[in-house]
Design a protein around this motif. Structure first.
Motif, PDB file in Angstrom:
ATOM      1  N   LEU A 150     -51.250  27.225  46.336  1.00  0.00           N
ATOM      2  CA  LEU A 150     -52.261  26.889  45.310  1.00  0.00           C
ATOM      3  C   LEU A 150     -53.810  26.583  46.004  1.00  0.00           C
ATOM      4  CD1 LEU A 150     -50.520  24.681  42.655  1.00  0.00           C
ATOM      5  CD2 LEU A 150     -51.598  27.177  42.182  1.00  0.00           C
ATOM      6  N   ARG A 151     -53.498  25.802  47.302  1.00  0.00           N
ATOM      7  CA  ARG A 151     -54.739  25.557  47.953  1.00  0.00           C
ATOM      8  C   ARG A 151     -55.415  26.808  48.602  1.00  0.00           C
ATOM      9  NH1 ARG A 151     -55.068  21.378  53.249  1.00  0.00           N
ATOM     10  NH2 ARG A 151     -56.694  20.141  52.307  1.00  0.00           N
ATOM     11  N   SER A 152     -54.476  27.362  49.289  1.00  0.00           N
ATOM     12  CA  SER A 152     -55.307  28.558  49.943  1.00  0.00           C
ATOM     13  C   SER A 152     -55.613  29.687  48.909  1.00  0.00           C
ATOM     14  CB  SER A 152     -54.023  29.305  50.722  1.00  0.00           C
ATOM     15  OG  SER A 152     -53.080  29.584  50.382  1.00  0.00           O
ATOM     16  N   ALA A 153     -54.927  29.857  47.937  1.00  0.00           N
ATOM     17  CA  ALA A 153     -55.478  30.842  46.873  1.00  0.00           C
ATOM     18  C   ALA A 153     -56.439  30.629  46.112  1.00  0.00           C
ATOM     19  CB  ALA A 153     -54.324  31.440  46.125  1.00  0.00           C
ATOM     20  N   LEU A 154     -56.832  29.228  45.537  1.00  0.00           N
ATOM     21  CA  LEU A 154     -57.815  28.886  44.699  1.00  0.00           C
ATOM     22  C   LEU A 154     -59.275  28.851  45.666  1.00  0.00           C
ATOM     23  CD1 LEU A 154     -56.335  25.719  42.891  1.00  0.00           C
ATOM     24  CD2 LEU A 154     -57.594  27.641  41.883  1.00  0.00           C
ATOM     25  N   TYR A 155     -59.085  28.393  46.893  1.00  0.00           N
ATOM     26  CA  TYR A 155     -60.421  28.466  47.633  1.00  0.00           C
ATOM     27  C   TYR A 155     -61.290  29.406  47.774  1.00  0.00           C
ATOM     28  CZ  TYR A 155     -63.471  27.572  51.710  1.00  0.00           C
ATOM     29  OH  TYR A 155     -64.468  27.548  52.613  1.00  0.00           O
ATOM     30  N   PRO A 156     -60.776  30.791  47.932  1.00  0.00           N
ATOM     31  CA  PRO A 156     -61.589  31.782  48.034  1.00  0.00           C
ATOM     32  C   PRO A 156     -62.357  32.196  46.604  1.00  0.00           C
ATOM     33  CG  PRO A 156     -59.615  32.445  48.805  1.00  0.00           C
ATOM     34  CD  PRO A 156     -59.387  31.266  48.139  1.00  0.00           C
ATOM     35  N   HIS A 157     -61.724  31.687  45.446  1.00  0.00           N
ATOM     36  CA  HIS A 157     -62.585  31.874  44.423  1.00  0.00           C
ATOM     37  C   HIS A 157     -63.732  30.847  44.222  1.00  0.00           C
ATOM     38  CE1 HIS A 157     -59.773  34.891  42.420  1.00  0.00           C
ATOM     39  NE2 HIS A 157     -58.886  34.219  42.698  1.00  0.00           N
ATOM     40  N   LEU A 158     -63.601  29.606  44.708  1.00  0.00           N
ATOM     41  CA  LEU A 158     -64.353  28.827  44.640  1.00  0.00           C
ATOM     42  C   LEU A 158     -65.693  28.631  45.683  1.00  0.00           C
ATOM     43  CD1 LEU A 158     -61.816  25.874  43.701  1.00  0.00           C
ATOM     44  CD2 LEU A 158     -63.117  27.223  42.123  1.00  0.00           C
ATOM     45  N   ALA A 159     -65.199  29.343  46.814  1.00  0.00           N
ATOM     46  CA  ALA A 159     -66.162  29.224  48.024  1.00  0.00           C
ATOM     47  C   ALA A 159     -67.535  29.807  47.493  1.00  0.00           C
ATOM     48  CB  ALA A 159     -65.691  29.828  49.199  1.00  0.00           C
ATOM     49  N   PRO A 160     -67.510  30.798  46.964  1.00  0.00           N
ATOM     50  CA  PRO A 160     -68.906  31.491  46.443  1.00  0.00           C
ATOM     51  C   PRO A 160     -69.716  30.412  45.649  1.00  0.00           C
ATOM     52  CG  PRO A 160     -67.296  33.294  46.362  1.00  0.00           C
ATOM     53  CD  PRO A 160     -66.597  31.815  46.637  1.00  0.00           C
ATOM     54  N   ILE A 161     -69.080  30.013  44.810  1.00  0.00           N
ATOM     55  CA  ILE A 161     -69.711  28.870  43.732  1.00  0.00           C
ATOM     56  C   ILE A 161     -70.045  27.628  44.647  1.00  0.00           C
ATOM     57  CG2 ILE A 161     -69.313  27.322  41.877  1.00  0.00           C
ATOM     58  CD1 ILE A 161     -66.867  29.208  40.976  1.00  0.00           C
ATOM     59  N   ALA A 162     -69.394  27.105  45.485  1.00  0.00           N
ATOM     60  CA  ALA A 162     -69.618  26.112  46.557  1.00  0.00           C
ATOM     61  C   ALA A 162     -70.994  26.432  47.132  1.00  0.00           C
ATOM     62  CB  ALA A 162     -68.557  25.874  47.333  1.00  0.00           C
ATOM     63  N   ASN A 163     -70.859  27.501  47.751  1.00  0.00           N
ATOM     64  CA  ASN A 163     -72.205  28.181  48.502  1.00  0.00           C
ATOM     65  C   ASN A 163     -73.366  28.260  47.678  1.00  0.00           C
ATOM     66  OD1 ASN A 163     -70.992  28.308  51.029  1.00  0.00           O
ATOM     67  ND2 ASN A 163     -70.284  30.237  50.576  1.00  0.00           N
ATOM     68  N   ARG A 164     -73.380  28.640  46.551  1.00  0.00           N
ATOM     69  CA  ARG A 164     -74.382  28.713  45.812  1.00  0.00           C
ATOM     70  C   ARG A 164     -74.992  27.580  45.192  1.00  0.00           C
ATOM     71  NH1 ARG A 164     -74.291  29.237  40.182  1.00  0.00           N
ATOM     72  NH2 ARG A 164     -71.954  29.683  40.097  1.00  0.00           N
ATOM     73  N   TRP A 165     -74.043  26.399  44.876  1.00  0.00           N
ATOM     74  CA  TRP A 165     -74.344  25.162  44.531  1.00  0.00           C
ATOM     75  C   TRP A 165     -74.979  24.080  45.599  1.00  0.00           C
ATOM     76  CZ3 TRP A 165     -70.128  21.845  41.560  1.00  0.00           C
ATOM     77  CH2 TRP A 165     -70.005  22.653  40.177  1.00  0.00           C
ATOM     78  N   TYR A 166     -74.337  24.550  46.938  1.00  0.00           N
ATOM     79  CA  TYR A 166     -75.239  23.864  47.899  1.00  0.00           C
ATOM     80  C   TYR A 166     -76.729  24.576  48.305  1.00  0.00           C
ATOM     81  CZ  TYR A 166     -71.801  20.498  50.090  1.00  0.00           C
ATOM     82  OH  TYR A 166     -71.124  19.590  50.588  1.00  0.00           O
ATOM     83  N   ALA A 167     -76.932  25.703  48.154  1.00  0.00           N
ATOM     84  CA  ALA A 167     -77.935  26.500  48.444  1.00  0.00           C
ATOM     85  C   ALA A 167     -78.936  25.792  47.343  1.00  0.00           C
ATOM     86  CB  ALA A 167     -78.111  27.805  48.040  1.00  0.00           C
ATOM     87  N   ALA A 168     -78.695  25.446  46.059  1.00  0.00           N
ATOM     88  CA  ALA A 168     -79.352  25.125  44.769  1.00  0.00           C
ATOM     89  C   ALA A 168     -80.009  23.831  45.170  1.00  0.00           C
ATOM     90  CB  ALA A 168     -78.741  25.100  43.635  1.00  0.00           C
ATOM     91  N   MET A 169     -78.874  23.003  46.057  1.00  0.00           N
ATOM     92  CA  MET A 169     -79.283  21.643  46.098  1.00  0.00           C
ATOM     93  C   MET A 169     -79.698  21.232  47.494  1.00  0.00           C
ATOM     94  SD  MET A 169     -75.708  19.528  44.553  1.00  0.00           S
ATOM     95  CE  MET A 169     -74.750  20.173  45.361  1.00  0.00           C
ATOM     96  N   GLY A 170     -80.112  22.212  48.223  1.00  0.00           N
ATOM     97  CA  GLY A 170     -80.634  22.342  49.492  1.00  0.00           C
ATOM     98  C   GLY A 170     -79.637  21.602  50.599  1.00  0.00           C
ATOM     99  N   LEU A 171     -78.434  21.818  50.360  1.00  0.00           N
ATOM    100  CA  LEU A 171     -77.532  21.179  51.424  1.00  0.00           C
ATOM    101  C   LEU A 171     -76.983  22.009  52.327  1.00  0.00           C
ATOM    102  CD1 LEU A 171     -75.444  19.024  48.568  1.00  0.00           C
ATOM    103  CD2 LEU A 171     -77.481  18.026  50.349  1.00  0.00           C
ATOM    104  N   GLU A 172     -76.318  21.811  53.510  1.00  0.00           N
ATOM    105  CA  GLU A 172     -75.766  22.459  54.459  1.00  0.00           C
ATOM    106  C   GLU A 172     -74.370  21.771  54.714  1.00  0.00           C
ATOM    107  OE1 GLU A 172     -76.585  25.443  55.697  1.00  0.00           O
ATOM    108  OE2 GLU A 172     -78.858  25.291  55.121  1.00  0.00           O
ATOM    109  N   PRO A 173     -73.250  22.400  55.318  1.00  0.00           N
ATOM    110  CA  PRO A 173     -73.413  23.986  55.700  1.00  0.00           C
ATOM    111  C   PRO A 173     -73.015  24.895  54.510  1.00  0.00           C
ATOM    112  CG  PRO A 173     -71.238  22.992  56.361  1.00  0.00           C
ATOM    113  CD  PRO A 173     -72.169  21.722  55.718  1.00  0.00           C
ATOM    114  N   ARG A 174     -72.673  26.214  55.056  1.00  0.00           N
ATOM    115  CA  ARG A 174     -72.114  26.982  54.091  1.00  0.00           C
ATOM    116  C   ARG A 174     -70.624  27.286  54.408  1.00  0.00           C
ATOM    117  NH1 ARG A 174     -76.137  25.637  52.220  1.00  0.00           N
ATOM    118  NH2 ARG A 174     -77.835  26.984  51.554  1.00  0.00           N
TER     119      ARG A 174
END
Length: 246
Positions: A90-114
């Motif tokens: 579950l941990r390894s298979a969920l993550y790749p679906h969520l990483a693009p959302i996480a990166n988009r959220w961080y970009a919107a909030m001006g946070l690092e890293p990717r």
């Protein structure tokens, strides 16, 4: 919010359990409501096996009695490495679906890293920084138990989304014990979301912040989660946190 967030990542499509879900809808719900409900991820048999594993102390690295620390009432245990096969899947298979959302959220909030596309690469980053203790956990509640509103932060490197799986059957195994999420927008009162989980369901939600569009741009909204008081029975939950602890 738009972007290439809906394209499945290579490791994600290899999991039939998760590939069938509507990840476009899940991402949209996360943007709109700050959480996404995914029905029927685990079978009743898998839920029963995971909950029964709470007594197998050899698979855990530590046990926390919540009342001792003012976290609420109830208890939980952190898994040790190597994780049980289903938890690791579950941990390894969920993550790749969520990483693009996480990166988009961080970009919107001006946070690092990717965040990298694969969970193993993100865990390598955590371990290089001294965050080596696994964070997936099993939680156990009895009558009168509850979990105070909190955030699961364990070090410098934090993945901004996490997941919880209800292993017990509401109305049969327990009463009460609703999953609760709150958000605090700037200069506004808190908003509460109660997620109606059934056995085997998953809720995906922010660890600490999420971006919300406002009249003056994008706001960084503070999020906390918890569980309301159990009124009867026993409740077990599997928590999947993607960063490790220092």
């Amino acid at each position: 919010m738009t972007g290439d967030l809906f394209a499945p990542q290579p490791a994600a499509v290899s999991s039939p359990r998760l590939a069938a879900f509507d990840w476009r809808r899940i991402a949209a719900d996360l943007d709109e409501y700050g959480c996404a409900l995914v029905r029927g991820v685990l079978s009743p048999e898998e839920c029963t096996q995971l909950a029964a594993g709470y007594s197998r102390l050899e698979q855990f690295r530590s046990r926390v009695i919540m009342q001792r620390y003012g976290f609420g009432k109830g208890e939980y245990q952190y898994f040790r490495y190597p994780l049980p096969d289903l938890v690791a899947e579950l941990r390894s298979a969920l993550y790749p679906h969520l990483a693009p959302i996480a990166n988009r959220w961080y970009a919107a909030m001006g946070l690092e890293p990717r965040f990298p596309a694969l969970h193993e690469d993100f865990i390598a980053r955590c371990h290089a920084a001294g965050q080596t203790r696994p964070t997936p956990l099993l939680l156990q509640y009895g009558v009168g138990d509850f979990n105070c509103l909190h955030q699961d932060l364990y070090g410098e490197h934090v993945f901004p989304l996490q997941a919880a799986f209800l292993l017990s059957q509401p109305g049969q195994d327990f009463e009460g014990g609703e999953f609760v999420l709150t958000e605090q927008r700037p200069r506004m009162q808190s908003r509460v979301e109660v997620v109606p989980l059934r056995q085997g369901d998953c809720v995906i939600f922010p660890v600490f912040h999420r971006p919300v569009p406002g009249t003056r741009g994008t706001y960084r909204v503070n999020m906390r989660h918890g569980v309301s008081r159990l009124r009867g029975g026993h409740r077990h939950t599997l928590g999947i946190i993607f960063h490790d602890a220092d």
